[in-house]
Every structure is written in C-alpha cells, then in structure tokens.
Design a protein around this motif. Structure first.
Motif, PDB file in Angstrom:
ATOM      1  N   SER A 265      10.852  -3.639 107.750  1.00  0.00           N
ATOM      2  CA  SER A 265      11.150  -5.484 107.906  1.00  0.00           C
ATOM      3  C   SER A 265      10.311  -5.732 106.571  1.00  0.00           C
ATOM      4  O   SER A 265      10.407  -6.914 105.883  1.00  0.00           O
ATOM      5  CB  SER A 265      10.013  -5.872 109.065  1.00  0.00           C
ATOM      6  OG  SER A 265       8.793  -5.204 109.175  1.00  0.00           O
ATOM      7  N   GLU A 266       9.416  -5.153 105.996  1.00  0.00           N
ATOM      8  CA  GLU A 266       8.793  -5.502 104.500  1.00  0.00           C
ATOM      9  C   GLU A 266       9.199  -4.316 103.502  1.00  0.00           C
ATOM     10  O   GLU A 266       8.743  -3.316 103.652  1.00  0.00           O
ATOM     11  CB  GLU A 266       7.302  -5.550 104.823  1.00  0.00           C
ATOM     12  CG  GLU A 266       6.916  -6.753 105.573  1.00  0.00           C
ATOM     13  CD  GLU A 266       6.884  -6.316 106.929  1.00  0.00           C
ATOM     14  OE1 GLU A 266       7.119  -7.418 107.922  1.00  0.00           O
ATOM     15  OE2 GLU A 266       6.518  -5.369 107.415  1.00  0.00           O
ATOM     16  N   LEU A 267      10.095  -4.940 102.478  1.00  0.00           N
ATOM     17  CA  LEU A 267      10.288  -4.080 101.397  1.00  0.00           C
ATOM     18  C   LEU A 267       9.921  -4.739 100.116  1.00  0.00           C
ATOM     19  O   LEU A 267      10.273  -5.706  99.603  1.00  0.00           O
ATOM     20  CB  LEU A 267      12.003  -4.015 101.507  1.00  0.00           C
ATOM     21  CG  LEU A 267      12.565  -2.949 100.314  1.00  0.00           C
ATOM     22  CD1 LEU A 267      12.092  -1.604 100.299  1.00  0.00           C
ATOM     23  CD2 LEU A 267      13.952  -3.044 100.465  1.00  0.00           C
ATOM     24  N   TYR A 268       9.088  -4.127  99.531  1.00  0.00           N
ATOM     25  CA  TYR A 268       8.321  -4.424  98.005  1.00  0.00           C
ATOM     26  C   TYR A 268       8.800  -3.200  96.895  1.00  0.00           C
ATOM     27  O   TYR A 268       8.595  -2.288  97.053  1.00  0.00           O
ATOM     28  CB  TYR A 268       7.083  -4.502  98.137  1.00  0.00           C
ATOM     29  CG  TYR A 268       6.436  -5.586  99.093  1.00  0.00           C
ATOM     30  CD1 TYR A 268       5.672  -6.647  98.593  1.00  0.00           C
ATOM     31  CD2 TYR A 268       6.281  -5.367 100.432  1.00  0.00           C
ATOM     32  CE1 TYR A 268       5.134  -7.527  99.222  1.00  0.00           C
ATOM     33  CE2 TYR A 268       5.737  -6.364 101.351  1.00  0.00           C
ATOM     34  CZ  TYR A 268       5.210  -7.269 100.636  1.00  0.00           C
ATOM     35  OH  TYR A 268       4.561  -8.367 101.318  1.00  0.00           O
ATOM     36  N   LEU A 269       9.649  -3.850  96.086  1.00  0.00           N
ATOM     37  CA  LEU A 269      10.253  -2.997  94.888  1.00  0.00           C
ATOM     38  C   LEU A 269      10.011  -3.591  93.676  1.00  0.00           C
ATOM     39  O   LEU A 269      10.233  -3.162  92.541  1.00  0.00           O
ATOM     40  CB  LEU A 269      11.673  -2.690  94.934  1.00  0.00           C
ATOM     41  CG  LEU A 269      12.205  -1.924  96.367  1.00  0.00           C
ATOM     42  CD1 LEU A 269      13.626  -1.802  96.241  1.00  0.00           C
ATOM     43  CD2 LEU A 269      11.301  -0.548  96.434  1.00  0.00           C
ATOM     44  N   SER A 270       9.163  -4.591  93.618  1.00  0.00           N
ATOM     45  CA  SER A 270       9.050  -5.495  92.532  1.00  0.00           C
ATOM     46  C   SER A 270       8.035  -4.751  91.332  1.00  0.00           C
ATOM     47  O   SER A 270       7.195  -3.546  91.676  1.00  0.00           O
ATOM     48  CB  SER A 270       8.278  -6.830  92.694  1.00  0.00           C
ATOM     49  OG  SER A 270       6.903  -6.350  93.237  1.00  0.00           O
ATOM     50  N   ASN A 271       8.151  -5.093  90.113  1.00  0.00           N
ATOM     51  CA  ASN A 271       7.233  -4.767  89.062  1.00  0.00           C
ATOM     52  C   ASN A 271       7.222  -3.341  88.650  1.00  0.00           C
ATOM     53  O   ASN A 271       6.309  -2.710  88.532  1.00  0.00           O
ATOM     54  CB  ASN A 271       5.931  -5.267  89.240  1.00  0.00           C
ATOM     55  CG  ASN A 271       5.730  -6.850  89.382  1.00  0.00           C
ATOM     56  OD1 ASN A 271       5.871  -7.404  88.271  1.00  0.00           O
ATOM     57  ND2 ASN A 271       5.505  -7.179  90.460  1.00  0.00           N
ATOM     58  N   ASN A 272       8.648  -2.834  88.587  1.00  0.00           N
ATOM     59  CA  ASN A 272       9.022  -1.620  88.162  1.00  0.00           C
ATOM     60  C   ASN A 272       9.712  -1.416  86.972  1.00  0.00           C
ATOM     61  O   ASN A 272      10.148  -2.854  86.403  1.00  0.00           O
ATOM     62  CB  ASN A 272       9.549  -0.818  89.145  1.00  0.00           C
ATOM     63  CG  ASN A 272       8.504  -0.088  90.194  1.00  0.00           C
ATOM     64  OD1 ASN A 272       7.752   0.772  89.944  1.00  0.00           O
ATOM     65  ND2 ASN A 272       8.511  -0.652  91.466  1.00  0.00           N
ATOM     66  N   GLN A 273      10.678  -0.877  86.548  1.00  0.00           N
ATOM     67  CA  GLN A 273      11.624  -0.590  85.572  1.00  0.00           C
ATOM     68  C   GLN A 273      13.047  -0.005  86.128  1.00  0.00           C
ATOM     69  O   GLN A 273      13.616   0.565  85.561  1.00  0.00           O
ATOM     70  CB  GLN A 273      11.146   0.377  84.433  1.00  0.00           C
ATOM     71  CG  GLN A 273      10.128  -0.017  83.932  1.00  0.00           C
ATOM     72  CD  GLN A 273       9.282   1.121  82.961  1.00  0.00           C
ATOM     73  OE1 GLN A 273       9.949   1.898  82.509  1.00  0.00           O
ATOM     74  NE2 GLN A 273       7.841   1.007  83.013  1.00  0.00           N
ATOM     75  N   LEU A 274      13.125  -0.481  87.453  1.00  0.00           N
ATOM     76  CA  LEU A 274      14.495  -0.193  88.003  1.00  0.00           C
ATOM     77  C   LEU A 274      15.680  -0.727  87.493  1.00  0.00           C
ATOM     78  O   LEU A 274      15.800  -2.087  86.839  1.00  0.00           O
ATOM     79  CB  LEU A 274      14.527  -0.633  89.461  1.00  0.00           C
ATOM     80  CG  LEU A 274      13.235  -0.076  90.435  1.00  0.00           C
ATOM     81  CD1 LEU A 274      13.367  -0.554  91.655  1.00  0.00           C
ATOM     82  CD2 LEU A 274      13.614   1.540  90.398  1.00  0.00           C
ATOM     83  N   THR A 275      16.860  -0.017  87.491  1.00  0.00           N
ATOM     84  CA  THR A 275      17.844  -0.508  86.615  1.00  0.00           C
ATOM     85  C   THR A 275      19.218  -0.537  87.821  1.00  0.00           C
ATOM     86  O   THR A 275      19.132  -0.007  88.884  1.00  0.00           O
ATOM     87  CB  THR A 275      18.243   0.222  85.541  1.00  0.00           C
ATOM     88  OG1 THR A 275      18.352   1.735  85.853  1.00  0.00           O
ATOM     89  CG2 THR A 275      17.236   0.089  84.398  1.00  0.00           C
TER      90      THR A 275
END
Length: 921
Positions: A265-275
């Motif tokens: 229900s909560e998904l945090y993937l921010s502030n990375n270098q994902l492409t």
C-alpha cells in the motif's frame, strides 16, 4: 512429638529458603546494575527484588523474568553482569538517554530472552554478535541510538524473530546473507519487519535476502547508501505491505515483477538513480506512491494510474512525464495530493467536475501546461507556476501562478466540553481541563497512507485507539492529546503525544511511566492500519516536581482469620520461620554486598582489613586518580587497548605511574577484580612491571602500575626504542620468561574454595588455549599454549592481529606449503635475517608443538624449559647464566617486552597471564 515438629518445620521452611536463595542469586546481578546506574527507582532497597516488588522488576517463582524501566531517567552503562539473570525474558531500557556505552557481549547468556528493547537511548559501539545466540528472541528494537559498525550476520540465527528494528543509528557496510554454514538475514523467514532506515548501510541489496519463504510485512531501507539495482526477488515476498527504498543510490530499472506485490500500500522509490521505463503497477493496491527524482525514460502519463482506486497520494516529481493528464485520474475517490512538478506535462489541464471530494493539492509547477479553465466551485490548491499558462497571463491576477502548498495543520486535541485550566509552570491542561504532568513524546509514523494533514478524523481516530488500548490494558490514563502534526525532512509523519494521569493524581510514578513507555517500545500498541509502522521517542519525565506521588492505590488489608484450635501453633510456626527467613536474608544480603564490593573493609591508606590481601599496593580513590592524571586528560593518554585507556599520572611524591582505566564493557565483577589485584600485587621481579595500586569506586575499575617509558615489544624489536635484539637475546628472553613467569594461568585463576577454575577469563583472547572454548576449563597445558604464541612472537616480531591466532595460523600455513619444514625466510623477523640461525628451526618447532590443538599432545612447561636450554647451547649460550641479565640493552628489552599499557603487550594485565612461581627480587 518434638521430632515430628522438627520435620514439619523443615518441610515447610525448605521451599521458603529455596525461594530466598534463588531471589538472592538475581539480586547479585541487579546489585551490579545499581553500582553503575544513577537515578534508580527509590524502592530499590534491601536484597529481595521480588518480595519487595522493586519498580520495573517482574518475577516468576522468585526469579527475575522482566526488567521494564522505560523513561525512568536512568544514567550509566549496562553492566556485563546482566548476563547472570538466566531467567530474564524481557529487558526494556528504552527512552533513557543517559544510558550510554556498548551492549555487553554477555547479553548472549540470556537464553530465555524474548524482548530486547533499547529504543531511543544513548548506547553506542558495535551490536554484539552474541545477540544471535538468543533462541527465543522475538522483538529486537535497537533503533534511535548510536550503534556503529556492520549488522552482525549472527542475527540470522534468530529463528523466532518477529520484529527487527535497527533504524536511526550509524550502521555501515552491506546487509549480511548466509553462505554455507555462515548465517545471514535471509534466514529470518519468520520476521515480519526489517526496519533499517536512516543508517549508512551500503553495497547492493542482496538478491538472496528475499525469497518466497519470507513473510515480511515492512521493508524500510530508506535514507542509506545502497547502490546497484533493486533485486527482482523482492517480487517473491508476496506478504509485503510497505516498501521504502527511497533516498539511496539505486540504479537500473524497476523489476517488472514488483506488480505481484498486490498487498503493498505504501511504495517509496524516490531520490535514487533509477532508469528505464516506469514500472506498470496495475493490480496493486497502492495508496501512497512516490517515485520522484529518478531518471526514467520519457513517457506519457500512464493510464494505469487511473486504475489505482485506493490511491491517496501520487508524488512523481522530476520523472520525465509528458503528455496530458486524463480527466479520469482526478476522479479517483480517495485522491488527496498530486505532485507532478518538474516534468513535461502539456496541453490544457482539465480536472473535470467529478474530481475526488478529498482532493486538496495539485502541484504542476514547471511543466508545459498552456491553459486551465476552472469549473464552478473549484477550491483546490493548484500550482501552475513556471508553465506557459502563467507566462501568457503575466500581469494579471491569477492565484494559480503562485507557488502554493498545503498549509501546515495547526491541530491540537480540543477540550471535552470544558474550559482549559490555567496551570502553573510545568503542568499542562488536559483535554478534561485538569492541570497535570503528562508523559510526553513524539510518535513518528514512517509510512502513513495519507497526506492530507488537515483532516481531523485521522487524529480523533488515533486518539480513540490510544484510549481504548490503555483502558483495555488497565493502564492508569485519564486522557491523551495530539498536536503539532507535520511531515519532517525524512518524509515521516510526526505528532506530539501527551498522556495524562488519572484524575486523582498530578502525575505518573515510575511504574506508570515505564508501563506506558513499554507499550510503545514493545510495539504492543497498534495504531489504525492507515498509519503504518511507527516509532516513539520520549521526552524526559519531570519526576522531581511531584516527589511522593504514589502509583496505583494500595489495596486495603485483607483480614486473616485463624481457627482457634490451631491458631497458637500457626503463630509460633510463623514466628520461627520469620526468624529463619530474616537471618538468612540478612546473611545472604551481606554476602551479596561483599561479592559486589569486596573492598568494603579495606583501609585506603593501609594494608588493613581482610580484603584484599595486598603486598606493597594501595587503594586509590577515584578523585585521587582524577587529580594525578589531570582529569584523565588527552595529553596524559599514553595507550589504548581492549581493556580501556591508560593515562600517565604523577603521585604527590613525584613518582610516575600508569593508570589503566577499564571501559564499561570490559569491567569484571567485584570478586574477579579483587582476585586479580591480589595476584598482581604479589608479583615482584626485575623483569615484571609492578602494581602500585587500584581503584574500585564510583563504578570504576582502575589498575595503577609503575610507569615504563621504553615502549612495547613490537617497538623494541623493530628498533623504535634504539634496541635491536639479535637471535641470542631472544633466546634469553624466552628462557627468562619461562623461568620467571611460567604463566601459571590455570593455577592462579582457580578458586580453591570451590575446587574449580573460573570461566570468567579476561584479557587477550588470542593467547588462549583453543580447548578452553570447548571445555571452559584452563589447565597447565593452557599455559603451554599461551607461552607457545609468545615464542612465535619472539621470532616473527609481530603482535597478533586477532590476539595471537593469526600468528599460529600463518606458521601452520607455511608448514603445509613446504611439507618438509618451515619457510623461515618468510616468517621470521628481518632484524635477525643474516644472523647465524643456530637452533632457530628447533625453536620454531618447539613453539609449534606448544600450540597444537589438543592439550595432551603439548609438552609440559618443564620440558619446554629443558629444550630452550638445549637450543641455547646450540646457539653458543650458557643457559645457566642469569636469565635476567642486568645489561642495559637486555634490561631495556625486557621492560619493553613487558610493557602493560596496550594490547601490544605480552602480559595484558587483566587477570589472564600471571606467574604461578613468584621469585623475589
């Protein structure tokens, strides 16, 4: 008749005396805590913690099974004697900022421990690997301290672990996983919570960490230094509900199989270098989604966003979004916040007329929106600054071109139909308008599923949950208040919580405070599901403002009715048993006090009293040594080792001394320390540094030696002190040490009264007989092993990297490689290369026979002396000459060799290597 009464009294008194003995066993351990803690509960007096119901102590069958002292203002360190509480199941010392230092390794002795709670205190150092040997441990909360180093891989052995919280520390290194027989965190298949956020963990997140066998609910890895890609094995943990990987350095694309995590229900993937392309999360029950500040491929606004019917919050700042936002997206029924700034969204913005009733904020700053026409009644906070739309309307009044955010909520729990009371300093008016001292702190939710902080229903629901919980658990709480809601810099939701005491009390006593603290540190309280995982950080409680407050009301006395026929006999029996009980209690208390402070009858300035029996050594006060070392100043710091620090000091008579001050984690029990200084005080030889005195007070253990300025063995053999020992001088040292010291570890550390050898061995473990770790017994052959390590040091001129065992291992490896002998050129000290090596190979061979694994295959110390004498004859030396030569070079070498000030010494003076045959000077 008399014999029957005697038997009857024995039968009745036996279980009572057994209870007393067991209680006293735990009292000794608690007494050691009292010695190093300040601000202990006032009723911690006497010698019966169970019978006297000490605050924070719970007993079962007269054994201490729980210590719960959260928020009680304790200061000091955690004594190693905590490991003696063999029946302890719960240890909660949370919210005591004054508790500092490391967790002692002896914590691993608490085999029945289920809950270890050290939240928001001042602990530091490494997390001891011995925690991994606690088979029953279910909750391990070490968050919000200053622990450093790596996560012990031994935690993977905790097969019953449910909750693992290591967040908000200074942990570094990778997450350990298993390899063969080596444990790792992937073995924690029953664990529901991995809370590792706000550390300095690095490396890749191991793909092996996750599998279909895991039952994880929360994986919180935010705000670390993880690199590499997100492991696709995460998609196998279908039980997962909260995933935070934000604020790291993760690269690569998001695994497509994350969409299988239908319960997240909560998904945090921010502030990375994902492409790569944006992941398609169709089918997931995402409520809060944040993938901001990554380098995804440019893509149109995904249509699957509109399928997330439970979505409250979408944060997609700086994610290469383009195209138009479909009107259907704004119609999501739960939608509260949309942040899509710093993208390439274009066209005309249309939110429709059926947008969600909870929608509060739409932030589209810095996009390509060219037009927006609000419909009738549009009251949503909308930001279109730095869009073409605002550039075209420049100079006109357009509130949508201002940078706007949701206003901070000013919520505070309202009064319950009453007028707020005017309270004196430090008191607070409760929701029931009564002045009192509330228990206060900050409750921090690490992944809530909402973003609209202006909705008062979220606060009332939480307050109701809290009160229902306190009432159902019969905790003395009158009301609770919530205030100052905010999102902090870690994107956590933080609230100030005040818990008020019952209406007939001004405040809580220590029992009440610790009980409330425990429900948070132990995660017993469960908030509404939409609040997600939380932690609680307590403020210090002002006990001093209302001393004398009692906790729960005492129950009225219960009348005891005794039948007339047996009344007299029962009264006599009770009086007799009470006398026996009181006498034995007093006796055991005296013994316990003497065990914890065996120096009670010692005259500080004279060798009087019956303990300890010292020869030529005196007892110093803490204040004296503080003065002599200039307040233990850094300029007087002359060495550091596993035992602690060593300081140069000057006595009033001008003599220089070295004061060895034990750090908290390395201190011994009182009796062990007493035995050690008694033995050290008897050692008088020209080649052994002398003990001047000791200090045992104010929770300190210090040894005072004569000051030696010649340096360590390592420095002596490398020429740093101007002494260059050749092979022959080393032989003299070997023979001299064997004759003078004979190590005698097994003899002097024995307990003649108990008839066995102590298992509480202190000092440099690398010199220790390997059999000791299996048998916990020291023998004469243990002395031979220790001496063998020293012999190898003499020829290699190396100090043990891991306290001796690497030297032994290295020589064995050389032997295995050559098959026919030792490759001496690679292992001996370059200082003696080129010198005639008469007898050197025999010396190494003798040393290696001293350090064989099995003690019965080692020579005796007498045989060792004879062989060294033989080797000396081969080398052209007279073994019968004074082994303790008084020549300047040799005398200096010996003093350097016996330098006691660091772990580079031969004898690390903490009770391990002491001579059994003392030769007078």
């Amino acid at each position: 008749m008399g014999s029957r009464i005697h038997v009857f009294l024995l039968l009745v008194s036996a279980p009572i005396l057994l209870v007393v003995a067991q209680t006293n066993q735990d009292f000794v351990a608690l007494k050691s805590l009292i010695d190093v803690w300040d601000n202990i509960p006032p009723n911690w007096v006497g010698s019966d913690p169970c019978g006297s119901r000490w605050v924070g102590i719970r007993c079962t069958n007269s054994r201490v099974t729980a210590i719960t002292l959260a928020s009680t203002g304790l200061t000091g360190t955690l004594s190693g004697d905590i490991g003696s509480l063999s029946e302890l199941q719960t240890l909660d010392l949370s919210y005591n900022k004054g508790l500092t230092g490391p967790i002692p390794a002896s914590i691993g002795n608490l085999k029945k421990l289920t809950n270890l709670l050290l939240v928001d205190s001042g602990f530091s150092g490494l997390i001891p690997a011995t925690i991994g040997s606690l088979p029953q441990l279910s909750i391990l909360s070490l968050n919000s301290n200053s622990f450093s180093g790596s996560i012990p891989r031994e935690l993977g052995n905790l097969s019953n672990l449910y909750w693992l919280d290591l967040a908000d520390n200074k942990l570094s290194g990778p997450i350990p996983v298993s390899n063969g027989t080596t444990p790792g965190l992937d073995m924690l298949t029953k664990t529901k919570h991995f809370h590792f956020g706000k550390n300095q963990l690095s490396g890749e997140i191991p793909s092996q960490l996750f599998s279909s066998n895991m039952t994880l609910l929360h994986v919180l890895f935010e705000n670390n230094s993880f690199s590499g890609s997100i492991p696709s094995t995460l998609g196998l943990v279908t039980s997962l509900e909260v995933l935070r990987l934000d604020r790291n350095s993760l690269t690569g694309s998001v695994p497509s199989n994350l969409s299988k995590l239908v319960h997240v229900s909560e998904l945090y993937l921010s502030n990375n270098q994902l492409t790569g392309s944006l992941p398609n999360l169709t089918g997931m029950s995402v409520i809060y989604l944040d993938m901001s500040n990554n380098t995804f491929d440019a893509s149109d606004f995904p249509p699957w966003f509109s399928t997330l019917q439970s979505l409250t919050t979408l944060i997609m700042e700086n994610t290469q979004l383009q195209g138009q936002i479909p009107v259907s997206f704004f119609a999501l029924p739960q939608l509260q916040t949309v942040v899509l700034k710093n993208n390439q969204l274009n066209g005309t913005l249309d939110v429709g007329s059926r947008y969600g009733s909870q929608l509060q904020l739409i932030d589209l700053e810095n996009n390509m929106i060219v037009d927006f026409k609000p419909r009738m009644g549009f009251k949503i906070n909308l930001t279109l600054a730095r869009n073409p739309f605002c550039q075209e309307t420049e100079g006109t009044t357009n509130t949508y071109c201002d940078i706007r955010k949701l206003p901070d909520s000013k919520y505070s729990t309202p009064e319950n139909n009453c007028n707020p009371a005017t309270c004196s300093a430090h008191k607070v008016s409760s929701p029931n308008c009564r002045c009192a001292y509330p228990y206060m702190g900050f409750i921090t939710f690490r992944a809530p599923s909402f973003s609209d902080l202006s909705n008062t229903t979220i606060y009332t629901s939480l307050a109701n949950f809290l009160m229902q919980f306190f009432q159902s658990h019969q905790l003395p709480v009158d009301s609770v208040s919530l205030s100052n809601p905010t999102r902090d810099t870690d994107n956590y939701f933080v609230l100030t919580l005040e818990v008020f005491p019952p209406s007939d009390q001004d405040g809580f006593d220590q029992t009440g405070v610790s009980e409330i603290g425990f429900v948070f540190s132990n995660q017993t309280f469960k908030p509404p599901h939409n609040f997600g995982p939380y932690t609680f950080l307590s403020l210090s409680y002002p006990f001093g403002y209302f001393e004398g407050i009692t906790g729960a009301k005492k129950s009225s006395s219960t009348a005891i009715i005794i039948g007339a026929a047996v009344g007299g006999c029962v009264l006599v029996l009770l009086a007799l048993l009470a006398g026996i009980y009181a006498f034995r209690q007093k006796r055991r208390a005296e013994i316990a006090d003497k065990q914890n402070n065996p120096f009670a009858s010692w005259d500080r300035n004279k060798n009087s009293g019956d303990v300890p029996q010292l020869t030529g050594a005196r007892s110093f006060s803490f204040e004296e040594l503080k003065k002599y070392t200039n307040n233990f100043s850094e300029t007087n710091d002359i060495g550091t080792g596993g035992y602690g620090k060593v300081y140069r000091g000057v006595l009033p008579n001008g003599h220089l001394v070295a004061v060895k001050r034990a750090q908290r984690g390395s201190m011994q029990g009182g009796n062990e320390f007493k035995t050690e200084i008694e033995l050290l005080s008897r050692v008088h030889h020209k080649n052994v540094v002398s003990l001047v005195g000791f200090c045992f007070e104010q929770g300190e253990q210090m040894l005072v030696y004569e000051y030696i300025a010649n340096g360590t063995l390592k420095e002596s053999l490398s020429g740093k002190t101007g002494i260059k020992l050749d092979w022959m001088r080393r032989l003299r040292i070997a023979l001299g040490t064997a004759r003078v010291a004979d190590f005698g570890l097994s003899k002097l550390r024995g307990d003649l009264e108990k008839g066995h050898v102590t298992t509480q061995v202190k000092g440099t473990m690398g010199y220790m007989d390997p059999e000791y770790y299996m048998t916990q017994q020291l023998t004469e052959k243990s002395d031979v092993y220790s001496y063998g390590v020293v012999m190898l040091e003499l020829v290699t001129a190396r100090q043990p990297i891991d306290k001796g065992k690497y030297i032994v291992r290295e020589v064995r490896q050389r032997m295995d490689k050559t098959k026919v002998g030792y490759n001496l050129q690679e292992i001996i000290d370059p200082v003696i290369l080129g010198i005639t090596l008469g007898g050197l190979e025999k010396f190494v061979d003798l040393a290696m026979r001293c350090v064989v694994e099995e003690g019965n295959e080692r020579p005796t110390m007498g045989e060792v002396v004879k062989e060294i004498e033989s080797i000396m004859q081969i080398a052209g030396l007279n073994p019968n000459s004074d082994s303790a030569s008084t020549s300047a070079s040799y005398e200096g070498a010996i003093k350097g060799y016996d330098h006691p000030y660091s772990d580079d010494s031969l004898f690390v003076y903490s009770g391990q290597y002491l001579p059994s045959k003392v030769e007078p000077q």
